[in-house]
Design a protein around this motif. Structure first.
Motif, PDB file in Angstrom:
ATOM      1  N   ASP A  33       0.823  -1.206   0.000  1.00  0.00           N
ATOM      2  CA  ASP A  33       0.000   0.000   0.000  1.00  0.00           C
ATOM      3  C   ASP A  33       0.860   1.262   0.000  1.00  0.00           C
ATOM      4  O   ASP A  33       1.591   1.522   0.957  1.00  0.00           O
ATOM      5  N   VAL A  34       0.752   2.040  -1.081  1.00  0.00           N
ATOM      6  CA  VAL A  34       1.506   3.292  -1.201  1.00  0.00           C
ATOM      7  C   VAL A  34       0.841   4.357  -0.328  1.00  0.00           C
ATOM      8  O   VAL A  34      -0.370   4.565  -0.401  1.00  0.00           O
ATOM      9  N   VAL A  35       1.648   5.015   0.513  1.00  0.00           N
ATOM     10  CA  VAL A  35       1.122   6.012   1.444  1.00  0.00           C
ATOM     11  C   VAL A  35       1.613   7.421   1.150  1.00  0.00           C
ATOM     12  O   VAL A  35       1.061   8.402   1.642  1.00  0.00           O
ATOM     13  N   PHE A  36       2.664   7.548   0.315  1.00  0.00           N
ATOM     14  CA  PHE A  36       3.209   8.875   0.007  1.00  0.00           C
ATOM     15  C   PHE A  36       4.041   8.797  -1.258  1.00  0.00           C
ATOM     16  O   PHE A  36       4.747   7.816  -1.481  1.00  0.00           O
ATOM     17  N   VAL A  37       3.942   9.840  -2.077  1.00  0.00           N
ATOM     18  CA  VAL A  37       4.773   9.949  -3.275  1.00  0.00           C
ATOM     19  C   VAL A  37       5.401  11.333  -3.288  1.00  0.00           C
ATOM     20  O   VAL A  37       4.701  12.341  -3.171  1.00  0.00           O
ATOM     21  N   GLU A  38       6.726  11.372  -3.378  1.00  0.00           N
ATOM     22  CA  GLU A  38       7.448  12.644  -3.493  1.00  0.00           C
ATOM     23  C   GLU A  38       7.786  12.850  -4.957  1.00  0.00           C
ATOM     24  O   GLU A  38       8.537  12.072  -5.544  1.00  0.00           O
ATOM     25  N   LEU A  39       7.193  13.890  -5.552  1.00  0.00           N
ATOM     26  CA  LEU A  39       7.354  14.154  -6.976  1.00  0.00           C
ATOM     27  C   LEU A  39       8.369  15.275  -7.205  1.00  0.00           C
ATOM     28  O   LEU A  39       8.586  16.112  -6.329  1.00  0.00           O
ATOM     29  N   VAL A  54      10.291   9.640  -5.205  1.00  0.00           N
ATOM     30  CA  VAL A  54      10.339   8.616  -4.157  1.00  0.00           C
ATOM     31  C   VAL A  54       8.909   8.176  -3.878  1.00  0.00           C
ATOM     32  O   VAL A  54       7.999   9.001  -3.804  1.00  0.00           O
ATOM     33  N   VAL A  55       8.730   6.881  -3.750  1.00  0.00           N
ATOM     34  CA  VAL A  55       7.423   6.340  -3.407  1.00  0.00           C
ATOM     35  C   VAL A  55       7.579   5.586  -2.084  1.00  0.00           C
ATOM     36  O   VAL A  55       8.516   4.812  -1.920  1.00  0.00           O
ATOM     37  N   GLU A  56       6.688   5.898  -1.143  1.00  0.00           N
ATOM     38  CA  GLU A  56       6.740   5.242   0.164  1.00  0.00           C
ATOM     39  C   GLU A  56       5.493   4.399   0.347  1.00  0.00           C
ATOM     40  O   GLU A  56       4.385   4.834   0.043  1.00  0.00           O
ATOM     41  N   SER A  57       5.713   3.194   0.862  1.00  0.00           N
ATOM     42  CA  SER A  57       4.597   2.302   1.154  1.00  0.00           C
ATOM     43  C   SER A  57       4.666   1.900   2.614  1.00  0.00           C
ATOM     44  O   SER A  57       5.579   2.308   3.337  1.00  0.00           O
ATOM     45  N   VAL A  58       3.714   1.078   3.020  1.00  0.00           N
ATOM     46  CA  VAL A  58       3.729   0.589   4.392  1.00  0.00           C
ATOM     47  C   VAL A  58       4.953  -0.293   4.634  1.00  0.00           C
ATOM     48  O   VAL A  58       5.396  -0.447   5.763  1.00  0.00           O
ATOM     49  N   LYS A  59       5.531  -0.842   3.573  1.00  0.00           N
ATOM     50  CA  LYS A  59       6.690  -1.741   3.690  1.00  0.00           C
ATOM     51  C   LYS A  59       8.024  -1.016   3.588  1.00  0.00           C
ATOM     52  O   LYS A  59       8.973  -1.366   4.274  1.00  0.00           O
ATOM     53  N   ALA A  60       8.133  -0.044   2.662  1.00  0.00           N
ATOM     54  CA  ALA A  60       9.442   0.530   2.365  1.00  0.00           C
ATOM     55  C   ALA A  60       9.319   1.829   1.585  1.00  0.00           C
ATOM     56  O   ALA A  60       8.260   2.148   1.067  1.00  0.00           O
ATOM     57  N   ALA A  61      10.441   2.535   1.494  1.00  0.00           N
ATOM     58  CA  ALA A  61      10.545   3.688   0.590  1.00  0.00           C
ATOM     59  C   ALA A  61      11.401   3.235  -0.579  1.00  0.00           C
ATOM     60  O   ALA A  61      12.358   2.482  -0.409  1.00  0.00           O
ATOM     61  N   ASP A  80      -0.716  13.626  -4.444  1.00  0.00           N
ATOM     62  CA  ASP A  80      -0.534  14.263  -3.131  1.00  0.00           C
ATOM     63  C   ASP A  80      -1.628  13.833  -2.166  1.00  0.00           C
ATOM     64  O   ASP A  80      -1.361  13.465  -1.031  1.00  0.00           O
ATOM     65  N   GLY A  81      -2.861  13.890  -2.615  1.00  0.00           N
ATOM     66  CA  GLY A  81      -3.979  13.546  -1.756  1.00  0.00           C
ATOM     67  C   GLY A  81      -4.388  12.087  -1.843  1.00  0.00           C
ATOM     68  O   GLY A  81      -5.060  11.573  -0.960  1.00  0.00           O
ATOM     69  N   GLU A  82      -4.021  11.434  -2.942  1.00  0.00           N
ATOM     70  CA  GLU A  82      -4.444  10.055  -3.172  1.00  0.00           C
ATOM     71  C   GLU A  82      -3.286   9.182  -3.646  1.00  0.00           C
ATOM     72  O   GLU A  82      -3.284   8.692  -4.774  1.00  0.00           O
ATOM     73  N   PRO A  83      -2.280   8.946  -2.775  1.00  0.00           N
ATOM     74  CA  PRO A  83      -1.146   8.122  -3.211  1.00  0.00           C
ATOM     75  C   PRO A  83      -1.552   6.689  -3.569  1.00  0.00           C
ATOM     76  O   PRO A  83      -0.871   6.022  -4.344  1.00  0.00           O
ATOM     77  N   ALA A  84      -2.697   6.231  -3.062  1.00  0.00           N
ATOM     78  CA  ALA A  84      -3.169   4.875  -3.357  1.00  0.00           C
ATOM     79  C   ALA A  84      -3.488   4.683  -4.840  1.00  0.00           C
ATOM     80  O   ALA A  84      -3.608   3.549  -5.308  1.00  0.00           O
ATOM     81  N   GLY A  92      -1.861   3.977 -15.312  1.00  0.00           N
ATOM     82  CA  GLY A  92      -2.848   4.929 -15.811  1.00  0.00           C
ATOM     83  C   GLY A  92      -2.851   6.163 -14.933  1.00  0.00           C
ATOM     84  O   GLY A  92      -1.931   6.972 -14.960  1.00  0.00           O
ATOM     85  N   GLY A  93      -3.891   6.282 -14.096  1.00  0.00           N
ATOM     86  CA  GLY A  93      -4.048   7.439 -13.227  1.00  0.00           C
ATOM     87  C   GLY A  93      -2.973   7.589 -12.165  1.00  0.00           C
ATOM     88  O   GLY A  93      -2.855   8.635 -11.544  1.00  0.00           O
ATOM     89  N   GLY A  94      -2.161   6.540 -11.968  1.00  0.00           N
ATOM     90  CA  GLY A  94      -1.088   6.595 -10.982  1.00  0.00           C
ATOM     91  C   GLY A  94       0.254   7.026 -11.532  1.00  0.00           C
ATOM     92  O   GLY A  94       1.287   6.804 -10.907  1.00  0.00           O
ATOM     93  N   TRP A  95       0.244   7.663 -12.718  1.00  0.00           N
ATOM     94  CA  TRP A  95       1.509   8.156 -13.307  1.00  0.00           C
ATOM     95  C   TRP A  95       2.159   9.189 -12.387  1.00  0.00           C
ATOM     96  O   TRP A  95       1.502   9.793 -11.554  1.00  0.00           O
ATOM     97  N   PHE A  96       3.480   9.385 -12.541  1.00  0.00           N
ATOM     98  CA  PHE A  96       4.230  10.285 -11.663  1.00  0.00           C
ATOM     99  C   PHE A  96       4.539  11.632 -12.305  1.00  0.00           C
ATOM    100  O   PHE A  96       4.274  12.667 -11.726  1.00  0.00           O
TER     101      PHE A  96
END
Length: 121
Positions: A33-39, A54-61, A80-84, A92-96
């Motif tokens: 589960d992705v919880v944060f994305v630094e663009l 950088v993409v951060e999940s519950v497991k790792a960055a 920013d508001g919807e890293p999931a 698709g919608g999860g592009w960086f």
């Protein structure tokens, strides 16, 4: 429109001289589960192989690397508001970010879908 892949699990789709980049569904699945994305900032330039996000999940960055040389001309502010979205629709919608290509010939060194599927098998 052709999609190419890197060994580090980034995907890139090119339209004209602008490339959209993200991480593959396989990478998102491995992260959990992705919880944060630094663009990156719009206007920054990167060389192929540079860390651009950088993409951060519950497991790792995990670092995300530029698959080509280019300048950032857009970022996916929705993350920013919807890293999931990275988990829900990685390609698709999860592009960086969107890169203005500096050297389109760099695409030739990337994998096509069949090669990428073999790479993760």
């Amino acid at each position: 429109m052709t999609t190419r892949y890197t060994e580090d699990h980034e995907w890139i789709t090119v339209e004209g001289d602008v490339a959209t980049v993200g991480i593959t569904a396989y990478a998102a699945e491995q992260l959990g589960d992705v919880v944060f994305v630094e663009l990156p900032e719009v206007g920054k330039t990167f060389k192929k192989g540079d860390e651009f996000a950088v993409v951060e999940s519950v497991k790792a960055a995990s670092e995300v690397y530029a698959p080509v040389d280019g300048e950032i001309v857009g970022v996916n502010d929705d993350l920013d508001g919807e890293p999931a979205k990275v988990n829900e629709d990685a390609t698709g919608g999860g592009w960086f970010a969107k890169f203005k290509l500096a050297d389109a010939s760099q695409l030739e060194g990337l994998m096509d879908e069949d090669a990428y599927k073999a790479h993760i098998a």
